[in-house]
Design a protein around this motif. Structure first.
Motif, PDB file in Angstrom:
ATOM      1  N   LEU A 148      35.372  31.188  38.947  1.00  0.00           N
ATOM      2  CA  LEU A 148      36.404  30.350  38.341  1.00  0.00           C
ATOM      3  C   LEU A 148      36.490  30.569  36.828  1.00  0.00           C
ATOM      4  CD1 LEU A 148      35.964  27.020  40.345  1.00  0.00           C
ATOM      5  CD2 LEU A 148      37.585  28.876  40.732  1.00  0.00           C
ATOM      6  N   LEU A 212      39.147  34.516  44.197  1.00  0.00           N
ATOM      7  CA  LEU A 212      39.408  33.135  44.608  1.00  0.00           C
ATOM      8  C   LEU A 212      39.223  32.951  46.112  1.00  0.00           C
ATOM      9  CD1 LEU A 212      42.464  32.273  42.338  1.00  0.00           C
ATOM     10  CD2 LEU A 212      40.089  31.541  42.079  1.00  0.00           C
ATOM     11  N   PHE A 237      41.512  24.183  38.903  1.00  0.00           N
ATOM     12  CA  PHE A 237      40.815  24.443  40.172  1.00  0.00           C
ATOM     13  C   PHE A 237      39.815  23.319  40.407  1.00  0.00           C
ATOM     14  CE2 PHE A 237      42.335  28.610  38.919  1.00  0.00           C
ATOM     15  CZ  PHE A 237      42.835  29.110  40.114  1.00  0.00           C
TER      16      PHE A 237
END
Length: 245
Positions: A148, A212, A237
């Protein structure tokens, strides 16, 4: 999308898969050339011994070609490792799960990212609540944070990148937010699909659209989930992992 004999086909998805397959083929061929060159003793000074006499290869050109071969070989290795990671995560093996302090683990990991993000022109804002425990694989959960943050570092617009860890009910909640161009709700859903990229410029940054997808698999293998949202000019996220006492 189009239909043929009653079947529905997604042309964009097919093109994306073909693009990755092409990259794999190019990487594989280049890696074979590298191995052959090394095995025949043709590296460095001898690599262009058999070049056409009409063209004299300079030292700078030699270095450029060798560097290109090594770079593509590394890209192939990275792509293959990502695919293997996905395959392993699909098995959902929980034998390596232990009770761990996710707060301490993430706090330590963030120390390594601060200078990297600073060099890229981003300030890292962190809010890690203490003593949040989960039952899981420490390496995989750190990989989740790394994916991330790496995604934010690559694609963030100028501005601060924020990371927070808190507990909401029965879940440990990790949030990573960064400034981004507006993204549609459909793209926010598709962003976790394998090989998906919102645009072709992501490929120029060395992305194959797997990071992802791996992050989602990590969450699901821990009994959690992950979602993306676009809020006030930021893509956010939100990963949820079951917490333990």
């Amino acid at each position: 999308r189009y239909f043929f004999m009653g079947k529905q086909f997604d042309t964009k998805k097919k093109i994306q898969k073909m693009h990755v397959a092409h990259k794999l083929l190019v990487c594989a061929c280049t890696a074979c050339l590298l191995l052959c060159a090394g095995g025949c003793g043709l590296m460095e000074d001898d690599i262009f011994t058999y070049a056409p006499k009409s063209h004299i290869i300079t030292k700078e050109e030699e270095a450029k070609y060798i560097n290109n071969i090594v770079t593509v070989s590394r890209q192939m290795r990275s792509l293959v490792e990502d695919l293997l990671n996905l395959a392993r995560l699909e098995k959902a093996d929980k034998s390596s799960f232990v009770r761990l302090n996710l707060s301490d683990s993430y706090q330590e990991s963030l120390l390594q990212f601060e200078p990297v993000l600073f060099e890229l022109g981003h300030m890292l804002n962190e809010d890690i609540k203490p003593d949040i425990f989960v039952n899981g694989n420490s390496q995989r959960l750190n990989q989740l944070l790394t994916i991330l943050l790496d995604n934010a570092a690559k694609y963030s617009r100028p501005g601060d990148i924020s990371v927070s860890l808190s507990q909401s009910g029965k879940y440990a909640v990790l949030c990573v937010a960064n400034p981004a161009e507006e993204i549609s709700q459909q793209q926010l859903k598709d962003i976790f699909k394998r090989f998906y990229r919102t645009d072709e410029s992501h490929n120029e940054k060395g992305s194959y659209g797997l990071g992802l997808s791996i992050a989602q698999s990590i969450c699901e293998s821990h009994g959690g989930k992950i979602a993306a949202d676009y809020i006030n000019g930021n893509i956010v996220f939100k990963a949820q992992i079951p917490a333990v006492s």
